[in-house]
Design a protein around this motif. Structure first.
Motif, PDB file in Angstrom:
ATOM      1  N   PRO A 191     110.643  60.680  10.474  1.00  0.00           N
ATOM      2  CA  PRO A 191     112.058  60.761  10.623  1.00  0.00           C
ATOM      3  C   PRO A 191     112.891  59.928  11.156  1.00  0.00           C
ATOM      4  CG  PRO A 191     110.869  62.978  11.144  1.00  0.00           C
ATOM      5  CD  PRO A 191     109.792  61.834  11.335  1.00  0.00           C
ATOM      6  N   GLY A 192     113.927  59.332  10.918  1.00  0.00           N
ATOM      7  CA  GLY A 192     114.966  58.289  11.396  1.00  0.00           C
ATOM      8  C   GLY A 192     115.670  59.065  12.823  1.00  0.00           C
ATOM      9  N   PRO A 193     116.315  58.369  13.406  1.00  0.00           N
ATOM     10  CA  PRO A 193     116.995  58.888  14.795  1.00  0.00           C
ATOM     11  C   PRO A 193     117.911  59.898  14.505  1.00  0.00           C
ATOM     12  CG  PRO A 193     117.169  56.428  14.479  1.00  0.00           C
ATOM     13  CD  PRO A 193     116.534  56.765  13.163  1.00  0.00           C
ATOM     14  N   ASP A 194     118.191  60.100  13.138  1.00  0.00           N
ATOM     15  CA  ASP A 194     119.168  61.113  12.748  1.00  0.00           C
ATOM     16  C   ASP A 194     118.181  62.456  12.233  1.00  0.00           C
ATOM     17  OD1 ASP A 194     118.332  60.133  10.519  1.00  0.00           O
ATOM     18  OD2 ASP A 194     120.308  60.171   9.491  1.00  0.00           O
ATOM     19  N   GLY A 195     117.112  62.347  12.414  1.00  0.00           N
ATOM     20  CA  GLY A 195     116.357  63.223  12.013  1.00  0.00           C
ATOM     21  C   GLY A 195     115.882  63.505  10.578  1.00  0.00           C
ATOM     22  N   ALA A 201     113.058  57.870   3.277  1.00  0.00           N
ATOM     23  CA  ALA A 201     112.640  58.005   1.947  1.00  0.00           C
ATOM     24  C   ALA A 201     113.305  59.077   1.248  1.00  0.00           C
ATOM     25  CB  ALA A 201     111.117  57.893   1.677  1.00  0.00           C
ATOM     26  N   GLU A 202     113.233  60.457   1.813  1.00  0.00           N
ATOM     27  CA  GLU A 202     113.958  61.328   1.176  1.00  0.00           C
ATOM     28  C   GLU A 202     115.399  61.281   1.103  1.00  0.00           C
ATOM     29  OE1 GLU A 202     113.258  64.712   3.856  1.00  0.00           O
ATOM     30  OE2 GLU A 202     110.958  64.833   3.181  1.00  0.00           O
ATOM     31  N   ARG A 203     116.317  60.613   2.023  1.00  0.00           N
ATOM     32  CA  ARG A 203     117.668  60.185   1.702  1.00  0.00           C
ATOM     33  C   ARG A 203     117.573  59.446   0.617  1.00  0.00           C
ATOM     34  NH1 ARG A 203     118.352  57.907   6.088  1.00  0.00           N
ATOM     35  NH2 ARG A 203     119.859  59.780   7.366  1.00  0.00           N
ATOM     36  N   THR A 204     116.810  58.154   0.251  1.00  0.00           N
ATOM     37  CA  THR A 204     116.817  57.166  -0.581  1.00  0.00           C
ATOM     38  C   THR A 204     116.615  57.997  -2.027  1.00  0.00           C
ATOM     39  OG1 THR A 204     116.166  55.434   0.834  1.00  0.00           O
ATOM     40  CG2 THR A 204     115.831  55.105  -1.590  1.00  0.00           C
ATOM     41  N   VAL A 205     115.505  58.803  -1.811  1.00  0.00           N
ATOM     42  CA  VAL A 205     115.289  59.600  -3.126  1.00  0.00           C
ATOM     43  C   VAL A 205     116.625  60.404  -3.597  1.00  0.00           C
ATOM     44  CG1 VAL A 205     114.009  61.336  -4.359  1.00  0.00           C
ATOM     45  CG2 VAL A 205     112.933  59.421  -2.959  1.00  0.00           C
ATOM     46  N   GLY A 206     117.198  61.346  -2.634  1.00  0.00           N
ATOM     47  CA  GLY A 206     118.438  62.175  -2.952  1.00  0.00           C
ATOM     48  C   GLY A 206     119.469  61.158  -3.646  1.00  0.00           C
ATOM     49  N   GLY A 261     109.695  47.843   5.966  1.00  0.00           N
ATOM     50  CA  GLY A 261     108.519  48.032   6.952  1.00  0.00           C
ATOM     51  C   GLY A 261     108.688  49.627   7.283  1.00  0.00           C
ATOM     52  N   ARG A 262     108.348  50.090   8.679  1.00  0.00           N
ATOM     53  CA  ARG A 262     108.546  51.192   9.167  1.00  0.00           C
ATOM     54  C   ARG A 262     109.936  51.555   9.676  1.00  0.00           C
ATOM     55  NH1 ARG A 262     103.377  51.890  13.484  1.00  0.00           N
ATOM     56  NH2 ARG A 262     101.859  52.003  11.796  1.00  0.00           N
ATOM     57  N   GLY A 263     110.448  52.611   9.462  1.00  0.00           N
ATOM     58  CA  GLY A 263     111.671  52.903   9.694  1.00  0.00           C
ATOM     59  C   GLY A 263     112.790  52.406   8.717  1.00  0.00           C
ATOM     60  N   ALA A 264     112.497  51.893   7.492  1.00  0.00           N
ATOM     61  CA  ALA A 264     113.259  51.227   6.509  1.00  0.00           C
ATOM     62  C   ALA A 264     113.449  52.375   5.506  1.00  0.00           C
ATOM     63  CB  ALA A 264     112.536  49.968   6.059  1.00  0.00           C
ATOM     64  N   TYR A 265     114.106  51.648   4.366  1.00  0.00           N
ATOM     65  CA  TYR A 265     114.471  52.694   3.189  1.00  0.00           C
ATOM     66  C   TYR A 265     113.412  53.347   2.827  1.00  0.00           C
ATOM     67  CZ  TYR A 265     118.606  49.659   3.367  1.00  0.00           C
ATOM     68  OH  TYR A 265     119.766  48.995   3.758  1.00  0.00           O
ATOM     69  N   PHE A 266     112.181  53.003   2.622  1.00  0.00           N
ATOM     70  CA  PHE A 266     111.358  53.633   1.720  1.00  0.00           C
ATOM     71  C   PHE A 266     110.209  54.356   2.881  1.00  0.00           C
ATOM     72  CE2 PHE A 266     112.482  50.106  -0.721  1.00  0.00           C
ATOM     73  CZ  PHE A 266     112.643  50.650  -1.960  1.00  0.00           C
ATOM     74  N   GLY A 295     122.997  54.406   3.724  1.00  0.00           N
ATOM     75  CA  GLY A 295     121.574  54.752   3.581  1.00  0.00           C
ATOM     76  C   GLY A 295     120.907  55.167   4.995  1.00  0.00           C
ATOM     77  N   GLY A 296     121.939  55.592   5.918  1.00  0.00           N
ATOM     78  CA  GLY A 296     121.237  55.951   7.204  1.00  0.00           C
ATOM     79  C   GLY A 296     120.833  54.857   8.176  1.00  0.00           C
ATOM     80  N   PRO A 297     120.463  55.377   9.304  1.00  0.00           N
ATOM     81  CA  PRO A 297     120.140  54.342  10.516  1.00  0.00           C
ATOM     82  C   PRO A 297     118.559  53.767  10.118  1.00  0.00           C
ATOM     83  CG  PRO A 297     119.669  56.425  11.128  1.00  0.00           C
ATOM     84  CD  PRO A 297     120.364  56.581   9.758  1.00  0.00           C
ATOM     85  N   VAL A 298     118.629  52.854   9.091  1.00  0.00           N
ATOM     86  CA  VAL A 298     117.228  52.353   8.857  1.00  0.00           C
ATOM     87  C   VAL A 298     117.216  50.863   8.829  1.00  0.00           C
ATOM     88  CG1 VAL A 298     116.814  54.144   7.220  1.00  0.00           C
ATOM     89  CG2 VAL A 298     117.815  52.175   6.160  1.00  0.00           C
TER      90      VAL A 298
END
Length: 323
Positions: A290-294, A298-303, A280-285, A273-276
């Motif tokens: 962007p997160g630390p990985d750019g 939410a876009e990753r979760t949707v994908g 809240g802020r910086g979480a899955y939704f 799920g990435g570095p989330v």
């Protein structure tokens, strides 16, 4: 005594009351009408399916939110945005989000005699996010998660929850015997509720699968009934680690548990799920920053959800053994 002492004492008293009363709602429901309703639900199995009005989707999806909600329609804007994006990307998938998973009767916290308390706490947390008092909503719902996972009270609670899922599906056009697969998506404690409901849904003849997003869940018997469990895990999500920690059936030496059976059968897939964080802020939704990985979380979760619901196991599956 200081005001702080009074407040602490009151909070502790509420916690004790919540803990003692947690199983009673489902037990009262079962004693008064739950057993009858469950028999009626199972009586539909094998009966001729009613004629469908309109085309059926390729898949039904029922979303069960985390422990911070007070009602089935109380999703955060972030959650709704992710679900809307999934629905837009997959026109053949019908996404439902009207079940309050922390009530055996789908009765929200603001539909009770204590609605004054929950309404005030819900309003307070929107104004003062860092305040501890509104966390009583989370505590109340966490206790219902524990009821669902408890082998003594869980079957009763989960039977009621499964019927609420069935009613949601009925409203969306599902009928017994239609053959359309059903996927339950559970965020946080909603993952345990999804697994808890899966046993009865499977026994009704449904093809049930579960997607966990930062899920906190135990070795629920539903794991023996789901076709597959996809477990989306954030690397900075500490809350989701409570599942492997507090539920003995998920400990490494409990090889005979439903969890380890599902893992051994290859029916559990861990996804990155990435570095989330958990919420809240910086979480899955999180849909803005962007997160630390750019990558916007939410876009990753949707994908990931689009790949799961549209095709099967995503290529982002982790090669490591589920814990």
């Amino acid at each position: 005594m200081t005001w702080g002492t009074w407040l602490l004492g009151g909070a502790l008293a509420l916690l004790v009351a919540f803990a003692l009363l947690a199983p009673l709602e489902s037990l009262r429901w079962w004693a008064t009408r739950g057993a009858v309703e469950t028999r009626r639900t199972f009586a539909r199995v094998g009966a001729p399916a009613p004629r469908a009005y309109g085309p059926l989707p390729d898949r039904f999806v029922v979303y069960l939110s985390g422990v911070g909600v007070v009602s089935g329609d109380g999703l955060s804007l972030r959650e709704r945005a992710v679900l809307d994006a999934v629905a837009a990307a997959l026109p053949g998938v019908r996404v439902l989000a009207d079940v309050f998973p922390y009530s055996v009767e789908n009765r929200s916290l603001v539909q009770r005699a204590t609605r004054w308390l929950w309404t005030r706490l819900d309003r307070l947390r929107r104004v003062r996010r860092e305040s501890l008092t509104p966390k009583l909503i989370n505590v109340r719902n966490i206790l219902q998660v524990l009821v669902s996972a408890d082998p003594r009270y869980g079957p009763t609670f989960n039977a009621g929850l499964a019927q609420q899922v069935v009613r949601s599906l009925d409203r969306a056009g599902w009928a017994p015997g239609c053959g359309v697969p059903v996927t339950l998506i559970g965020f946080s404690g909603g993952a345990q509720m999804a697994l808890g409901a899966s046993t009865m849904l499977s026994l009704m003849g449904m093809r049930v699968s579960v997607v966990s997003i930062g899920g906190v869940f135990g070795d629920d018997p539903g794991l023996e009934h789901v076709e597959h469990l996809w477990d989306i895990r954030g690397s900075r999500d500490l809350s989701r680690k409570l599942g492997p920690l507090v539920f003995p059936g998920r400990w490494p030496f409990a090889k005979g548990s439903a969890w380890h059976h599902a893992v051994a059968d290859g029916r559990v897939t861990v996804l990155d799920g990435g570095p989330v964080h958990h919420d809240g802020r910086g979480a899955y939704f999180e849909g803005r920053r962007p997160g630390p990985d750019g990558v916007v979380p939410a876009e990753r979760t949707v994908g990931l959800l689009v790949e799961i619901l549209g095709a099967g196991t995503p290529s982002a599956a982790s090669p490591r053994q589920p814990d």
